[in-house]
Design a protein around this motif. Structure first.
Motif, PDB file in Angstrom:
ATOM      1  N   MET A  13       1.139  -0.882  -0.196  1.00 52.38           N
ATOM      2  CA  MET A  13      -0.244   0.290  -0.122  1.00 52.38           C
ATOM      3  C   MET A  13       1.143   1.734  -0.316  1.00 52.38           C
ATOM      4  N   GLY A  14      -0.110   2.673  -0.667  1.00 49.05           N
ATOM      5  CA  GLY A  14       1.261   3.859  -0.857  1.00 49.05           C
ATOM      6  C   GLY A  14       0.409   5.029   0.363  1.00 49.05           C
ATOM      7  N   ALA A  92     -13.339  10.948   2.487  1.00 45.58           N
ATOM      8  CA  ALA A  92     -13.958   9.828   1.143  1.00 45.58           C
ATOM      9  C   ALA A  92     -15.262  10.092   0.473  1.00 45.58           C
ATOM     10  N   LEU A  93     -16.017  10.597   1.441  1.00 47.00           N
ATOM     11  CA  LEU A  93     -17.471  10.914   0.383  1.00 47.00           C
ATOM     12  C   LEU A  93     -17.513  12.142  -0.395  1.00 47.00           C
ATOM     13  N   ASP A  94     -15.922  12.955  -0.091  1.00 44.56           N
ATOM     14  CA  ASP A  94     -16.127  14.617  -1.327  1.00 44.56           C
ATOM     15  C   ASP A  94     -15.562  13.798  -2.385  1.00 44.56           C
ATOM     16  N   CYS A  95     -15.273  12.457  -2.579  1.00 42.52           N
ATOM     17  CA  CYS A  95     -14.903  12.118  -4.072  1.00 42.52           C
ATOM     18  C   CYS A  95     -15.715  11.223  -4.822  1.00 42.52           C
ATOM     19  N   ASP A  96     -15.723  12.047  -6.015  1.00 40.49           N
ATOM     20  CA  ASP A  96     -17.183  10.942  -6.859  1.00 40.49           C
ATOM     21  C   ASP A  96     -16.708   9.420  -6.758  1.00 40.49           C
ATOM     22  N   LEU A  97     -17.728   8.787  -5.814  1.00 37.49           N
ATOM     23  CA  LEU A  97     -17.598   7.476  -5.948  1.00 37.49           C
ATOM     24  C   LEU A  97     -16.801   6.472  -7.168  1.00 37.49           C
ATOM     25  N   ASP A  98     -17.825   6.815  -8.227  1.00 34.33           N
ATOM     26  CA  ASP A  98     -17.475   6.106  -9.369  1.00 34.33           C
ATOM     27  C   ASP A  98     -16.651   6.604  -9.819  1.00 34.33           C
ATOM     28  N   GLY A  99     -15.529   7.468  -9.429  1.00 35.96           N
ATOM     29  CA  GLY A  99     -14.168   8.404 -10.136  1.00 35.96           C
ATOM     30  C   GLY A  99     -13.135   7.710  -9.963  1.00 35.96           C
ATOM     31  N   VAL A 100     -12.298   7.729 -10.884  1.00 35.36           N
ATOM     32  CA  VAL A 100     -10.445   7.182 -10.100  1.00 35.36           C
ATOM     33  C   VAL A 100     -10.149   8.447 -10.381  1.00 35.36           C
ATOM     34  N   TYR A 101      -8.714   8.386  -9.229  1.00 35.06           N
ATOM     35  CA  TYR A 101      -8.163   9.089  -8.604  1.00 35.06           C
ATOM     36  C   TYR A 101      -6.459   8.388  -9.545  1.00 35.06           C
ATOM     37  N   TYR A 102      -5.707   9.250  -8.731  1.00 36.77           N
ATOM     38  CA  TYR A 102      -3.714   8.993  -9.156  1.00 36.77           C
ATOM     39  C   TYR A 102      -3.576   9.028  -7.844  1.00 36.77           C
ATOM     40  N   SER A 103      -2.301   8.191  -7.023  1.00 39.37           N
ATOM     41  CA  SER A 103      -1.822   8.403  -6.872  1.00 39.37           C
ATOM     42  C   SER A 103      -0.709   9.209  -7.521  1.00 39.37           C
ATOM     43  N   PRO A 104      -0.555   9.386  -5.582  1.00 35.90           N
ATOM     44  CA  PRO A 104       1.130  10.015  -6.350  1.00 35.90           C
ATOM     45  C   PRO A 104       2.509   9.668  -7.183  1.00 35.90           C
ATOM     46  N   SER A 105       2.344   8.097  -7.011  1.00 34.30           N
ATOM     47  CA  SER A 105       3.114   6.989  -7.947  1.00 34.30           C
ATOM     48  C   SER A 105       2.925   7.487  -9.252  1.00 34.30           C
ATOM     49  N   HIS A 107      -0.062   5.578 -10.198  1.00 36.89           N
ATOM     50  CA  HIS A 107      -1.628   4.854 -10.340  1.00 36.89           C
ATOM     51  C   HIS A 107      -2.889   5.314 -10.487  1.00 36.89           C
ATOM     52  N   ALA A 108      -3.610   4.430 -10.653  1.00 35.36           N
ATOM     53  CA  ALA A 108      -5.359   4.511 -10.373  1.00 35.36           C
ATOM     54  C   ALA A 108      -5.398   4.393  -9.210  1.00 35.36           C
ATOM     55  N   SER A 109      -6.017   5.119  -8.451  1.00 36.51           N
ATOM     56  CA  SER A 109      -6.477   5.116  -7.191  1.00 36.51           C
ATOM     57  C   SER A 109      -7.678   5.232  -6.458  1.00 36.51           C
ATOM     58  N   THR A 110      -8.282   4.075  -5.918  1.00 37.26           N
ATOM     59  CA  THR A 110     -10.101   4.001  -5.647  1.00 37.26           C
ATOM     60  C   THR A 110     -10.006   4.266  -4.315  1.00 37.26           C
TER      61      THR A 110
END
Length: 131
Positions: A13-14, A92-105, A107-110
């Protein structure tokens, strides 16, 4: 529950600054009888695993342990644990639950999508803790 920290592959994990190898130590130290040790552990967790309010894979992986600390009347600073949990849940609630975000490295992160159902399942506990 806190004794099961070694059963999690934290290095897979990161957090904001790389692998989450330090997270189990911070979680253990959050239950320390020494207030200085606890303060440092919370600061380190907020600074890396919940950096700027973000939710990382290790943040989601920490939830069962944080919830166990919140449930344990022997936890020295349960209020700080509950504030941390509420901050994680709110982020977590502020994020789009279906959205994909990216880690600092890059990588796709959900992990936010893993946090929300766990927090919703425990909502009544937070009401109980408030009292």
């Amino acid at each position: 529950m806190i004794n099961n920290l070694d059963g999690v592959d934290w290095s897979s994990m990161g957090h904001a600054y790389g692998p989450a190898d330090e997270v189990p130590l911070w979680l253990e130290q959050m239950a320390s009888p020494d207030p200085d040790v606890r303060e440092r552990a919370f600061g380190d967790f907020y600074g890396s695993a919940h950096h700027q309010g973000d939710v990382y894979s290790c943040t989601a992986g920490s939830l069962p342990f944080l919830l166990a600390l919140a449930d344990d009347p022997q936890t020295p600073d349960r209020a700080a644990v509950i504030r941390l949990l509420l901050s994680i849940g709110g982020a977590a609630l502020d994020c789009d639950l279906d959205g994909v975000y990216y880690s600092p490295s890059g990588h796709a992160s959900t992990p936010h999508a893993d946090v929300v159902p766990q927090m919703r399942q425990r909502a009544e506990d937070f009401v109980r803790h408030r009292g």
